[in-house]
Design an enzyme around this catalytic site. Structure first.
Site, PDB file in Angstrom:
ATOM      1  N   GLU A  18       0.719  -1.484   0.150  1.00 57.29           N
ATOM      2  CA  GLU A  18      -0.107  -0.068   0.093  1.00 57.29           C
ATOM      3  C   GLU A  18       0.803   1.193   0.087  1.00 57.29           C
ATOM      4  OE1 GLU A  18      -3.382  -0.054   2.907  1.00 57.29           O
ATOM      5  OE2 GLU A  18      -3.279  -2.209   2.940  1.00 57.29           O
ATOM      6  N   ASP A 104      -2.516  -4.747   3.441  1.00 65.74           N
ATOM      7  CA  ASP A 104      -2.903  -5.147   4.923  1.00 65.74           C
ATOM      8  C   ASP A 104      -3.924  -6.269   4.988  1.00 65.74           C
ATOM      9  OD1 ASP A 104      -0.940  -3.261   5.593  1.00 65.74           O
ATOM     10  OD2 ASP A 104      -2.380  -1.587   5.778  1.00 65.74           O
ATOM     11  N   ASP A 106      -6.715  -6.739   6.685  1.00 65.57           N
ATOM     12  CA  ASP A 106      -7.787  -6.384   7.183  1.00 65.57           C
ATOM     13  C   ASP A 106      -8.830  -6.061   6.148  1.00 65.57           C
ATOM     14  OD1 ASP A 106      -7.163  -3.879   6.213  1.00 65.57           O
ATOM     15  OD2 ASP A 106      -6.620  -2.989   8.079  1.00 65.57           O
ATOM     16  N   GLU A 108     -10.101  -3.453   4.976  1.00 69.76           N
ATOM     17  CA  GLU A 108      -9.728  -2.263   4.047  1.00 69.76           C
ATOM     18  C   GLU A 108      -8.542  -2.830   2.958  1.00 69.76           C
ATOM     19  OE1 GLU A 108     -10.566   1.610   3.107  1.00 69.76           O
ATOM     20  OE2 GLU A 108     -11.466   0.429   4.333  1.00 69.76           O
ATOM     21  N   TYR A 334       1.479  -5.072  12.957  1.00 66.07           N
ATOM     22  CA  TYR A 334       0.244  -4.291  12.501  1.00 66.07           C
ATOM     23  C   TYR A 334      -0.505  -3.454  13.568  1.00 66.07           C
ATOM     24  CZ  TYR A 334      -3.296  -2.892   9.041  1.00 66.07           C
ATOM     25  OH  TYR A 334      -4.250  -2.289   8.432  1.00 66.07           O
ATOM     26  N   ARG A 336      -3.543  -1.653  13.462  1.00 65.33           N
ATOM     27  CA  ARG A 336      -5.085  -1.376  13.611  1.00 65.33           C
ATOM     28  C   ARG A 336      -5.624  -3.109  14.029  1.00 65.33           C
ATOM     29  NH1 ARG A 336      -3.898   1.748   9.022  1.00 65.33           N
ATOM     30  NH2 ARG A 336      -4.521   3.714   9.363  1.00 65.33           N
ATOM     31  N   HIS A 381      -5.364 -10.539  13.866  1.00 66.85           N
ATOM     32  CA  HIS A 381      -3.891  -9.963  14.107  1.00 66.85           C
ATOM     33  C   HIS A 381      -3.671 -10.281  15.372  1.00 66.85           C
ATOM     34  CE1 HIS A 381      -3.850  -7.766  10.411  1.00 66.85           C
ATOM     35  NE2 HIS A 381      -4.986  -7.120  10.550  1.00 66.85           N
TER      36      HIS A 381
END
Length: 945
Positions: A18, A104, A106, A108, A334, A336, A381
């Site tokens: 990203e 990532d 997740d 998103e 990570y 988040r 996570h």
């Protein structure tokens, strides 16, 4: 799908992440054969305006970017600023044998990976590469063990995106029409704003209560040492067996909530203190209990934001920005995450450091395991921890500033989570005596001693309340036994007043949202940033204060869109979205129920998307259809008292008494940075008593037009009133002469003579030897001279009228100062910044006061002032500015080509017709372009959170 054996041995692999920073770090771990490139976030999204929607779409689809009539199909477009990057990725993919989507792990990130696959249309094997930390081992293991794209996660993220688009694009226009242009509503944003507003309402309604008690200092008569003090301080608990009232016994209305307590006022408290003088006291009981405190769980997103706010003064947004840099550079996992779980590798690393740094006595026999407490915790996570199988101590990282401080916080918390409990004793002592008037008085004192600090050697959690006692605080009491005599050294009467509920801070608002299960922890920082940026909330110190504008917005939403800002309804929506992510519910039926209020509902959760009680109440579309029932004036009006009403207007809040155009009508602007609970009747009266409106200064001797002084949005000014028949548009339009007042002037004292002088500016001073005109002008940043493009500042406003040509030429004869003039003394000193370790001061700058440590500058925000700003607030502003990084320079636009003006007056008839035709065509194009732009802006303004 795993990498093929052929490409595992050779070939070219494209890895897409990203961010460029992450790409740089990962490239170093993969070596030759791998090309690592960044998508730079999302490459495509729903259109931001109607202008971005392909021409084949019309009507509601063009406005919303979602086809609500065909299963809510989203219209995706490649972002304009990402088209070049997409071309680059396609070129790199054309030269590659495999594609690794390494965004990532997740929702998103999964969605970004899916969009990349959809846009790039790869013809080579595609792998989904996931990792929780950016270390060499983690990256190489991720390459060896890819997985398939998780379509359920993509669907869940897409549903959220569509839901937020529908919410924002349907409700925001209602706010534009009924409150003010440019406002926005959002599924979580609006609820968060409501929480802040409701807390302020509680403060406005709050009535303080006064209560008194006694404090006694009692001596044992023994010479004390630190381990056995000679005296203790105790507070009056009961009188004749009846408990003495404390703050918790009073309601928000200032009245006692129970009658079974003794309410002491000042007179009674002082009389009791006097009656107890000379009384013999003794210890009535000593109660000792073992004290044990277990370590806190490792950080997840919300607890990291809360602790960084309490301990480092970071806002939620700044915390996540710093954490992002630490993650991308391989220092932490990570950031988040809802999880408090540590991997076996992390537990081993933490336990090893406990033994190494604190000794085996601090290491529990078995590793500690922390169960997840967050409902519907997202993704798989770990907790936020230092990366790697051996944690680097803060000193070993080489980090500095904010990154060092946040890493140290994470490292300490992680290591402490694997340490032993803190143990000790807590003691309560009751002391009694009989007053001279025969009343029995009993005092209590409590203490705590920690015999083994355990995890507290590494870390102690902060508190939202600055007066709260932290876990490692000890209060040692003398070693006394039941029946021991004590002498009263002093007994004093103490007055107290109940306080209104504290405003939310960023930390406590994050905590409240999470406890109510509203929104997702990964989005809280952006939500708080949004309500601050929208002007719904501003900061005073660390407190979040709602603006009067937010009162109007929340008032409208509560009265006409109650379900959309209902806390339980919003939490149930979150549950439904999680059910969709788990495959327990389907997206389209749920969206139909939410938007249309009909069809497709399945299960209780989906039914709740339409209403809160099981009955059909209509969907979102129905709610926003009937706007006639919304009285714009009513929802923006709030009674203050004594016939005074606070109204939220187009140009800000104001107070008003009486009706406009009626005798006795009064109106006055309210400072935009005023906290709503500070607007009392007395202050409103004071505002209304100030001069307002037009002050007629007299007619201009030359034109005869009336000259008036006014208080404007941008400060006081003078202007002339033109006759009603004066053309205001077209080539013959006449604009009134206007001039701002000097700082030394005010609207109620400025004279006609002064006004005419001000409106005579700019004044021609003369011309230089080359014939270039020099003028004296009053500008945004003060008085100055102008000669062509060369401007020179003047030191005094009066020089605008007095400076001579010779004096002006003398100024221009001096070399122009490229730097600043002599530095002004600071307005306030705040102390030493904990990051840069440099003195922080408040200075007066070109755009107003700002804080600086000599390296970083941060402008004061709404709600901040030179008089009230605290050192902690100053450090927070600097931390947020550092987290943003240097400002990006706007790309230079190519200069527009100018068409040479034709000076020849006579034109041929044909040329004239051609010109006229061109003008007509151009006018049509301009009108069309303006309409398209206006439509695009209108749609864009409705962007959700």
């Amino acid at each position: 799908m795993s990498p093929t054996s052929e490409t595992a041995q050779g070939g070219r692999r494209l890895v897409i992440v990203e961010s460029p920073a992450k790409a740089k770090t990962i490239k170093g771990y993969l070596g030759p054969g791998y090309v690592v490139e960044a998508s730079v976030g999302h490459i495509r999204d729903l259109p931001s305006g109607a202008a971005e929607v392909p021409e084949k779409y019309t009507g509601e689809v063009r406005r919303l970017g979602v086809d609500v009539d065909h299963d809510f199909a989203p219209i995706y477009v490649v972002n304009a600023d990402k088209k070049a990057q997409v071309r680059k990725l396609k070129e790199l993919l054309a030269e590659s044998d495999e594609l690794f989507l390494a965004t990532d792990e997740d929702r998103e990130g999964e969605a970004i990976a899916w969009h990349l696959q959809e846009v790039l249309k790869p013809k080579v094997p595609v792998h989904r590469m996931v990792f929780h930390e950016i270390t060499k081992d983690a990256i190489q293991q991720a390459v060896r063990n890819p997985r398939e794209l998780n379509k359920r996660m993509v669907d869940a993220q897409e549903t959220r995106r569509i839901l937020d688009r529908l919410y924002g694009y349907e409700v925001s226009p209602v706010l534009w029409k009924k409150v003010m242009r440019g406002l926005s509503a959002g599924r979580v944003q609006s609820v968060a704003t409501r929480l802040v507003v409701e807390r302020e309402r509680e403060r406005i309604a709050f009535r303080s209560a006064e209560y008194w008690d006694l404090t006694g200092t009692f001596s044992t008569g023994r010479a004390g040492d630190p381990s056995d003090p000679s005296s203790l301080v105790a507070r009056l608990a009961t009188v004749d067996g009846k408990r003495v009232a404390q703050g918790r016994d009073f309601g928000a209305d200032g009245q006692l909530k129970t009658t079974n307590v003794l309410h002491l006022d000042e007179e009674k408290a002082r009389a009791l203190a006097a009656s107890l003088a000379g009384t013999r006291f003794s210890v009535r009981s000593v109660e000792s209990k073992p004290y044990r405190r277990s370590p806190y769980a490792p950080f997840r997103t919300t607890t990291l934001q809360q602790e960084a706010s309490r301990k480092l003064g970071f806002g939620a947004k700044a915390t996540m920005q710093v954490a992002q840099k630490l993650y991308e550079n391989g220092f932490i996992t990570y950031m988040r995450t809802d999880s408090t779980v540590l991997s076996d590798t992390a537990v081993s690393a933490a336990r090893a450091q406990v033994t190494q740094l604190y000794g085996a006595d601090y290491l529990p026999e078995k590793p500690r395991v922390y169960a997840g407490k967050v409902k519907n915790a997202q993704e798989a996570h770990e907790a936020i921890r230092p990366s790697g199988d051996r944690f680097r101590t803060p000193a070993e990282t080489g980090l500095t500033g904010d990154q060092f401080r946040l890493y140290e916080l994470i490292w300490k918390r992680t290591v402490a989570s694997q340490m032993k409990d803190a143990t000790g004793n807590s003691v309560t002592v009751r002391i009694g005596g009989t007053a001279a008037d025969g009343r029995d008085a009993e005092f209590t004192a409590s203490g705590k001693t920690i015999t083994f600090h355990g995890f507290m050697k590494a870390y102690v959690e902060g508190a939202d309340d600055p007066n709260a006692e932290l876990d490692d605080r000890e209060r040692r009491l003398p070693q006394v036994a039941e029946g021991d005599a004590l002498a009263a050294e002093e007994i004093t009467a103490d007055g107290h007043a109940t306080k209104p509920p504290a405003r939310y801070t960023e930390a406590s608002l994050v905590k409240e949202l999470e406890e109510r299960e509203i929104g997702r922890p990964s989005t809280y920082a952006s939500i708080i940033g949004t309500i601050l940026d929208r002007g719904y909330v501003f900061k005073k110190g660390t407190a979040l204060v709602p603006s009067f504008l937010s009162f109007a917005v929340v008032n409208l939403l509560e009265k006409h869109f109650g379900r959309l800002v209902d806390y339980d309804f919003t939490a149930r929506m979150e549950d439904d979205l999680d059910r969709i992510a788990r495959g327990e519910a389907q997206s389209v039926p749920w969206l139909k129920r939410f938007y249309f209020g009909e069809g497709g509902a399945e299960g209780s959760g989906a039914a709740d998307a339409g209403n809160g009680d099981g009955d059909h109440l209509g969907g979102l579309k129905e709610l926003v259809t009937d706007l006639g029932a919304i009285d714009a004036r009513e929802i923006s009006s709030f009674p203050v008292g004594e016939g005074i009403v606070l109204r939220v207007g187009r140009y800000g809040p104001y107070v008003e008494r009486g009706e406009k155009d009626q005798e006795g009508h009064q109106r006055a602007d309210v400072p935009g940075d005023m906290a709503p609970d500070e607007l009392t009747v007395a202050y409103a009266e004071e505002l209304l008593a100030k001069p307002s409106g037009d002050f007629e200064l007299g007619p201009d001797p030359v034109s005869g037009n009336m000259i008036v002084a006014r208080d404007g949005r941008y400060g006081p000014y003078v202007t002339e009133i033109l006759p009603e028949d004066t053309p205001k548009t077209g080539k013959n339009a006449v604009k009134p002469r206007t001039a701002s007042l000097f700082k030394s002037m005010s609207v109620d004292t400025v004279t006609l003579e002064e006004a005419l002088k001000l409106m005579s500016l700019p004044r021609v001073v003369g011309t230089d030897a080359e014939g270039v005109e020099i003028t004296a002008q009053n500008g945004r940043y003060g008085p100055y001279l102008k000669k062509g493009t060369d401007s020179r500042s003047l030191t005094d406003e009066e020089q605008l009228f007095t400076i001579t040509l010779e004096e002006a030429l003398a100024i221009y004869a001096q070399p122009k100062q490229r730097g600043r003039a002599a530095a002004k003394p600071p307005l306030k000193e705040l102390g030493t910044d904990p990051v840069s370790e440099k003195p922080v001061v408040v200075k007066d700058g070109r755009f107003g006061p700002y804080v600086t440590d000599g390296e970083t500058n941060a402008t004061l925000r709404t709600g901040d002032s030179v008089e009230t700003i605290t050192p902690e607030r100053g450090y927070e502003l600097l931390a947020e500015k550092r987290a943003k990084g240097p400002a990006k320079k706007a790309a230079k636009k190519a200069p527009a080509k100018k068409t040479a003006a034709k000076k020849t007056a006579a034109k041929k008839t044909t040329a004239a017709k051609t010109t006229a035709a061109k003008k007509t065509t151009a006018a049509k194009k301009t009108t069309t372009a303006k309409k398209t732009t206006a439509a695009a802006k209108k749609t864009a303004a409705a962007k959700p959170e």
